[in-house]
Design an enzyme around this catalytic site. Structure first.
Site, PDB file in Angstrom:
ATOM      1  N   ARG A  71     -26.189  32.555  -5.243  1.00  0.00           N
ATOM      2  CA  ARG A  71     -27.233  32.876  -6.215  1.00  0.00           C
ATOM      3  C   ARG A  71     -28.560  33.091  -5.471  1.00  0.00           C
ATOM      4  O   ARG A  71     -28.836  32.412  -4.491  1.00  0.00           O
ATOM      5  CB  ARG A  71     -27.415  31.734  -7.216  1.00  0.00           C
ATOM      6  N   TYR A 213     -22.199  39.248  -6.221  1.00  0.00           N
ATOM      7  CA  TYR A 213     -21.643  37.922  -5.945  1.00  0.00           C
ATOM      8  C   TYR A 213     -21.850  36.935  -7.093  1.00  0.00           C
ATOM      9  O   TYR A 213     -22.950  36.794  -7.619  1.00  0.00           O
ATOM     10  CB  TYR A 213     -22.274  37.341  -4.685  1.00  0.00           C
ATOM     11  N   LYS A 222     -23.649  31.702 -15.301  1.00  0.00           N
ATOM     12  CA  LYS A 222     -24.938  31.037 -15.463  1.00  0.00           C
ATOM     13  C   LYS A 222     -25.900  31.843 -16.352  1.00  0.00           C
ATOM     14  O   LYS A 222     -26.681  31.277 -17.108  1.00  0.00           O
ATOM     15  CB  LYS A 222     -25.590  30.795 -14.104  1.00  0.00           C
ATOM     16  N   HIS A 242     -25.381  22.246 -18.440  1.00  0.00           N
ATOM     17  CA  HIS A 242     -24.705  22.362 -17.142  1.00  0.00           C
ATOM     18  C   HIS A 242     -23.919  21.077 -16.910  1.00  0.00           C
ATOM     19  O   HIS A 242     -24.294  20.235 -16.094  1.00  0.00           O
ATOM     20  CB  HIS A 242     -25.769  22.587 -16.057  1.00  0.00           C
ATOM     21  N   SER A 264     -26.014  20.217  -7.644  1.00  0.00           N
ATOM     22  CA  SER A 264     -24.969  20.687  -6.727  1.00  0.00           C
ATOM     23  C   SER A 264     -24.712  19.657  -5.630  1.00  0.00           C
ATOM     24  O   SER A 264     -25.608  18.903  -5.242  1.00  0.00           O
ATOM     25  CB  SER A 264     -25.363  22.023  -6.106  1.00  0.00           C
ATOM     26  N   CYS A 266     -22.915  16.984  -5.759  1.00  0.00           N
ATOM     27  CA  CYS A 266     -22.899  15.596  -6.222  1.00  0.00           C
ATOM     28  C   CYS A 266     -21.572  15.207  -6.867  1.00  0.00           C
ATOM     29  O   CYS A 266     -21.489  14.195  -7.561  1.00  0.00           O
ATOM     30  CB  CYS A 266     -24.048  15.352  -7.202  1.00  0.00           C
ATOM     31  N   ASP A 289     -17.859  22.620 -15.488  1.00  0.00           N
ATOM     32  CA  ASP A 289     -19.182  23.135 -15.135  1.00  0.00           C
ATOM     33  C   ASP A 289     -20.150  23.259 -16.306  1.00  0.00           C
ATOM     34  O   ASP A 289     -21.329  22.977 -16.151  1.00  0.00           O
ATOM     35  CB  ASP A 289     -19.047  24.502 -14.462  1.00  0.00           C
ATOM     36  N   ARG A 390     -15.932  30.508  -2.247  1.00  0.00           N
ATOM     37  CA  ARG A 390     -15.506  30.151  -3.602  1.00  0.00           C
ATOM     38  C   ARG A 390     -14.039  30.473  -3.866  1.00  0.00           C
ATOM     39  O   ARG A 390     -13.435  31.316  -3.203  1.00  0.00           O
ATOM     40  CB  ARG A 390     -16.346  30.940  -4.613  1.00  0.00           C
TER      41      ARG A 390
END
Length: 613
Positions: A71, A213, A222, A242, A264, A266, A289, A390
C-alpha cells in the site's frame, strides 16, 4: 453477457463514461465462473506474468516491480469536500483538483488492454449487512484476486436489478500499450508520483491509478470494505472495522464470537486461526481482517466477514505460527513476490524450513544460492521473499473455517479485543469498565517503534498510535470516528453490547525476552475473556480496569519462567501508565482538536485520578 445485457441504467451509463475516458481496446463483463478464471490465468501465464507451481494444485506465482510492492499511504487520499472532514490522519486533496488530475491520467490509459467489469458483493450474497460494488480494471491480476477475495459475477448483477445501490470503483495500472506494445513479462504499473488511490466520501466513489498491487488495486479490500464502508457505516448507524472475527467454543460446548483489532505485525491472522493449547477449547475462523457489524432486533451487534478470501502476509507464516493458513494456501492460491524453489514451490523467510535444492529464484526473478536457514537476513534487501509477499487463498479452504461463516444474518459478538506490540506498561489483558471506557482503550492503541521498524534512531522507543488499528483505513476524521463509536454505545445497553478488552502478547523482561509464549497459548487469555463475558467473578478491579485474579488464567503446561512472569504480566505499572497519560495528553489527543469526544477526555482524567490514589 455483454455490457448491452446490463439492465441498470445508472450502472451502464457510468461504465460507458469510464470507457470513453480510458479508451480500452475491449470491454468484458466478468461472470465469475471457474472457466473464466482459468482462461484469464492462462493469459497471465502465456504473457510471462504468472508462473504455475508444480507443488501446489492450481496455484500461481506473480512478481511485481520494486516500485509496486505494498500500500502507498502517501499516495492514498480521502478527497472530501472539506479538508476538515478528512481529518489530521488522512491525506487530502480538493476533489475538483484531484478529479481533474486523474481524468488527465485516465485519458487513453487502457490503450492495448481490456476493460474488465467486475460485479462484486462484499459479504454473503443477499445478506442485509452486505454491500455491492462494481470495479472496472485493465488488470487480469486484479480480476483473478477479486474472484477469490469477493463474491463476483452475474449473480451480483441479478441482486442489483435495475436500480440497486453500488459503490463504483475505477482502476487502471496506468500503463497503456500503444502501437502493438506488450508487457513482455514485466509487471505493469506507473511511477510512484503518478500513483493515486483516491476516495470521494460524499459520492461513495473510488478511483485508483498507477498501482496493480493489493489494496491499491483490489478495491473491494481496504478502499471499499473500510474507507468507504466506514463512511456508509457512520451515515447508516453500523460499524465497518479492521477486525478479525473468531468463533470460540468452551469444553461444555458453549459458543461466543469475538472480534479483534490489531495493528500490522501483531498477530491478527494468527489469532483468527489459532489452535488452542487448552484441552477442550476450540477456535474457528469467521474472518481474519475485516468485520462489518449491525444491530440485530435483540439489541446485540451481529458481524459478517465481508471478504471471501485471505490476502495474507506470507513471511512469518509457518506450521508453528499459523498451520491453518498454510493449509488454506495449499491449493487454488495466488502468491505474489514469494521465492520460487527448484521443485516448483513457493518459499519465504520464517516458513519453518530451509528451501530444497542449490538455487532459488527470489521475488525479483533473480537466481540465488539457497539460504542455509529460513531466518530473516540482517539486510532486508537480501530477503528471498519480499517482506510484504502475499498469498490470496479462498477462505473456504481454511481447515478451521466456521461452518456458519457465511451466515447472512451475521454472528452475535460478545467481546471486542484491542492490542498492539508493547514491550512494557500494557499488561497481558485488562477489561474496560463500560462501553465508553472501551472506546477510550481503542483510541489509545499503539505499538512501540523498534530499530527494525524505523530508519530514524530518534524514534526508537516511542509509541506509534494506531487507534482501533484503523488509522490508514478510516474514510473520515478520526475524531468523528471516535464519536461514532460513542454514539453506537447509546443504541443499546451495556448488558447487550460486547465487552471490550485490551491484550498485549508482547511484554518483554529486562533482558529483552518475551514474557508470554503467545501463539496457541493465547487461548488461555481467550478462556478468561470468555468467562468474563458470562460475568464470572475471576477479576480484580484496578486503576486501569478489570484484570485477572491470581491463578484466573490457566497456566497448566507452561514453563516455570512463564508462570513466574504471570504476576508482572497481570499487575499495573503505575509509573508506566503515568508516562502513557502524558504522551496521550501531549502528543496524541491534541491532534483531533474539537473533534475529540469529551467522553474520551473524561476517561483519561478518570484514569489519572485512579492512578494517583
Amino acid at each position: 453477457m455483454t455490457i448491452n445485457d446490463i439492465k441498470h441504467p445508472k450502472l451502464k451509463a457510468w461504465i460507458e463514461e469510464c470507457a470513453k475516458m480510458c479508451e480500452p481496446d475491449d470491454i468484458y463483463l466478468c461472470d465469475g465462473s471457474k472457466a473464466e478464471y482459468d482462461r484469464l490465468m492462462k493469459k497471465c501465464v502465456d504473457a510471462g506474468l504468472a508462473t504455475p507451481l508444480a507443488k501446489k494444485p492450481n496455484s500461481f506465482l506473480f512478481r511485481s516491480l520494486p516500485s509496486d510492492v505494498a500500500r502507498v499511504e502517501n499516495r492514498t487520499f480521502i478527497s472530501s469536500v472539506k479538508e476538515e472532514d478528512a481529518g489530521p490522519t488522512n491525506h487530502w486533496i480538493d476533489p475538483k483538483e484531484l478529479k481533474a488530475t486523474m481524468r488527465g491520467l485516465y485519458k487513453g490509459c487502457m490503450h492495448g488492454r481490456t476493460m474488465y467489469i467486475i460485479p462484486f458483493c462484499m459479504g454473503p450474497l443477499g445478506s442485509p449487512i452486505s454491500k455491492n460494488g462494481i470495479e472496472l480494471t485493465d488488470s487480469e491480476y486484479v480480476v483473478l484476486n477479486m474472484d477469490i477475495m469477493t463474491r463476483t459475477g452475474t449473480k451480483v448483477l441479478d441482486l442489483l436489478g435495475t436500480d440497486g445501490e453500488f459503490v463504483p470503483c475505477l482502476h487502471s495500472v496506468g500503463k497503456p500499450l500503444n502501437n502493438g506494445e506488450k508487457d513482455n513479462g514485466i509487471w505493469p504499473c506507473a511511477d510512484l508520483e503518478h500513483k493515486y488511490i483516491s476516495h470521494f466520501p460524499e459520492e461513495h466513489l473510488i478511483w485508483s491509478y498507477g498501482s496493480g498491487y493489493g489494496g491499491n488495486a483490489l478495491l473491494g479490500k481496504k478502499c471499499f470494505a473500510l474507507r468507504i464502508a466506514s463512511v456508509l457505516a457512520r451515515e447508516e448507524g453500523w460499524m465497518a472495522e479492521h477486525m478479525l472475527i473468531l468463533k470460540l467454543t468452551n469444553p461444555e460446548g458453549k459458543v461466543k464470537y469475538v472480534t479483534g483489532a490489531f495493528p500490522s505485525a501483531c498477530g491478527k491472522t494468527n489469532l483468527a486461526m489459532l489452535i488452542p493449547t487448552l484441552p477442550g477449547w476450540k477456535v474457528e475462523t469467521v474472518g481474519d481482517d475485516i468485520a462489518w457489524m449491525k444491530f440485530g432486533k435483540d439489541g446485540r451487534l451481529y458481524a459478517i466477514n465481508p471478504e471471501a478470501g485471505f490476502f495474507g502476509v506470507a513471511p512469518g507464516t509457518s506450521e508453528h505460527s499459523n498451520k491453518n493458513a498454510l493449509v488454506a494456501a495449499s491449493k487454488n492460491t495466488i502468491f505474489t513476490n514469494c521465492g520460487l524453489t527448484e521443485d516448483g514451490d513457493v518459499w519465504w523467510e520464517e516458513i519453518g524450513y530451509k528451501p530444497q535444492g542449490k538455487e532459488i529464484v527470489d521475488w525479483q526473478g533473480k537466481k540465488r544460492p539457497c539460504p542455509e536457514t529460513d531466518k530473516n537476513p540482517k539486510d532486508k534487501s537480501q530477503c528471498i521473499a519480499h517482506p510484504n509477499a502475499r498469498f490470496t487463498a479462498p477462505a473456504s479452504q481454511c481447515p478451521c473455517i466456521a461452518p456458519n461463516w457465511e451466515d447472512p444474518e451475521g454472528v452475535p459478538i460478545s467481546a471486542i479485543l484491542f492490542g498492539g506490540r508493547r514491550p512494557s506498561t500494557i499488561p497481558l489483558v485488562h477489561q474496560s469498565r463500560n462501553w465508553n471506557h472501551g472506546v477510550f482503550l481503542g483510541s489509545i492503541v499503539g505499538s512501540e517503534i523498534t530499530a527494525a521498524s524505523t530508519i530514524n534512531a530518534a524514534e526508537v522507543g516511542k509509541i506509534r498510535r494506531d487507534p482501533f488499528a484503523i488509522i490508514p483505513f478510516c474514510g473520515y476524521n478520526m475524531g468523528d470516528y471516535f464519536q461514532h463509536w460513542i454514539n453506537i454505545g447509546k443504541k443499546s445497553t451495556e448488558d447487550k453490547l460486547p465487552k471490550i478488552f485490551y491484550v498485549n502478547w508482547f511484554r518483554k523482561d529486562s533482558d529483552g525476552n518475551f514474557m508470554w509464549p503467545g501463539y496457541s497459548d493465547n487461548s488461555r487469555v481467550l478462556a478468561w475473556i470468555f468467562d468474563r463475558c458470562d460475568g464470572k467473578d475471576n477479576y480484580v478491579d484496578t486503576p486501569i480496569g478489570f484484570m485477572p485474579k491470581e491463578n484466573a488464567i490457566n497456566t497448566d503446561g507452561l514453563d516455570d519462567k512463564t508462570k513466574k512472569n504471570m504476576k508482572e504480566l497481570s499487575s499495573v505499572d503505575v509509573e508506566g501508565w503515568k508516562k502513557e497519560i502524558k504522551d496521550i495528553r501531549e502528543n496524541h489527543y491534541p491532534k483531533f482538536g474539537k473533534h475529540l469526544p469529551k467522553e474520551l477526555s473524561a476517561c483519561l482524567d478518570d484514569l489519572e485520578k485512579r492512578l494517583s490514589k
